[in-house]
Design an enzyme around this catalytic site. Structure first.
Site, PDB file in Angstrom:
ATOM      1  N   LYS A  13      -3.982  -9.446   2.796  1.00  0.00           N
ATOM      2  CA  LYS A  13      -4.944  -9.087   3.854  1.00  0.00           C
ATOM      3  C   LYS A  13      -6.373  -9.074   3.341  1.00  0.00           C
ATOM      4  CE  LYS A  13      -3.662  -4.805   4.850  1.00  0.00           C
ATOM      5  NZ  LYS A  13      -3.002  -4.525   3.671  1.00  0.00           N
ATOM      6  N   ARG A  88      -2.992   2.833   9.736  1.00  0.00           N
ATOM      7  CA  ARG A  88      -1.765   2.769   8.937  1.00  0.00           C
ATOM      8  C   ARG A  88      -0.594   3.434   9.664  1.00  0.00           C
ATOM      9  NH1 ARG A  88      -3.948   0.768   4.048  1.00  0.00           N
ATOM     10  NH2 ARG A  88      -2.593   1.297   2.335  1.00  0.00           N
ATOM     11  N   ARG A 127      -0.182  -7.814 -10.434  1.00  0.00           N
ATOM     12  CA  ARG A 127      -1.625  -7.875 -10.182  1.00  0.00           C
ATOM     13  C   ARG A 127      -2.442  -7.232 -11.305  1.00  0.00           C
ATOM     14  NH1 ARG A 127      -3.586  -6.396  -4.216  1.00  0.00           N
ATOM     15  NH2 ARG A 127      -3.037  -4.253  -4.684  1.00  0.00           N
ATOM     16  N   ARG A 160      -4.147  -1.521 -11.423  1.00  0.00           N
ATOM     17  CA  ARG A 160      -4.507  -0.364 -10.592  1.00  0.00           C
ATOM     18  C   ARG A 160      -3.440   0.715 -10.717  1.00  0.00           C
ATOM     19  NH1 ARG A 160      -5.947  -2.600  -4.593  1.00  0.00           N
ATOM     20  NH2 ARG A 160      -4.570  -0.905  -4.040  1.00  0.00           N
ATOM     21  N   ARG A 171       4.787   2.744  -1.711  1.00  0.00           N
ATOM     22  CA  ARG A 171       3.819   2.160  -0.761  1.00  0.00           C
ATOM     23  C   ARG A 171       4.522   1.237   0.233  1.00  0.00           C
ATOM     24  NH1 ARG A 171      -0.247  -0.715  -4.355  1.00  0.00           N
ATOM     25  NH2 ARG A 171      -1.464  -1.115  -2.480  1.00  0.00           N
TER      26      ARG A 171
END
Ligand code: AMP
Length: 213
Positions: A13, A88, A127, A160, A171
């Site tokens: 996104k 959300r 990532r 992260r 998540r």
């Protein structure tokens, strides 16, 4: 264009939002980015939010709604905006509808970027971001030439805190339980489009721009 971008963490996104900003010249409002800035700046809000973010849980609705309200009332949003990572859950979505109604600028589109669970896991656990220039890499799909070092500026790459495996599972669970129902929410309003988020980034972007025009 007044757009909500939906999609699980790792669906891409944010990347598509940045490309949309360049094309349409409207701001991206990312609650995740705003919250991370608060954490980095060590504000009271950041200190409160950090625990939730590190555990992969949602920050309180009242906190994020306040941030988004402030941002939407700034003048650059009059020409349109892209909401990324907000709403959300259905409570946030209903509040957003009310806020936008009162500002006289209802949503024109919601776009869901769809990606399978297994691919999301690799995208997220792999990532890495450069500490120096924020360039993103992925150890599975787009690794830097030298492990742990940025190709562009030589800076150190980091993961992260909320990209660690346990947090990612959480998540994705939170997404399934709380955010995915918004696909139905916007479908019923007749403003939903869906795009397959797997494949070449530019090809996905081209499909998105066709859908949004
Ligand atoms: P993101 O970068 O959008 O994946 O957001 C990172 C984290 O920030 C999330 O896992 C949540 O802890 C928090 N967050 C971002 N947006 C929201 C939101 N709209 N509501 C609640 N928490 C949020």
């Amino acid at each position: 264009m007044r757009l909500v971008l939906l999609g699980a963490p790792g669906a891409g996104k944010g990347t598509q939002a940045k490309m949309l900003i360049d094309k349409f010249g409207i701001p991206q409002i990312s609650t995740g980015d705003i919250l991370r800035k608060h954490v980095a700046d060590g504000t009271a809000l950041g200190k409160e939010a950090k625990g939730f973010m590190d555990r992969g849980e949602l920050v309180a609705d009242s906190v994020v709604i306040g941030m988004v309200k402030d941002r939407l009332s700034q003048s650059d949003c009059k020409a349109g905006f892209i909401l990324d990572g907000f709403p959300r859950n259905t409570a946030q979505a209903a509040t957003l509808d009310g806020v936008l109604e009162s500002l006289g600028m209802p949503l024109t589109r919601a776009l869901s970027v769809d990606v399978d669970f297994d691919i999301l896991m690799k995208r997220l656990t792999g990532r890495r971001t450069c500490k120096g220039c924020n360039q993103m890499y992925n150890v599975f799909f787009s690794a830097s030439k030298a492990e742990g070092k940025c190709d562009k500026c030589g800076g150190d790459l980091y993961q992260r805190d909320d990209d660690k495996e346990d947090t990612i599972k959480k998540r994705l669970d939170v997404y399934k339980a709380q955010t995915e129902p918004l696909i139905d929410y916007y479908g019923k309003k007749g403003i939903l489009k869906r795009v397959d988020g797997v494949g070449d980034i530019n090809a996905i972007f081209s499909k998105i721009t066709t859908m949004l025009s």
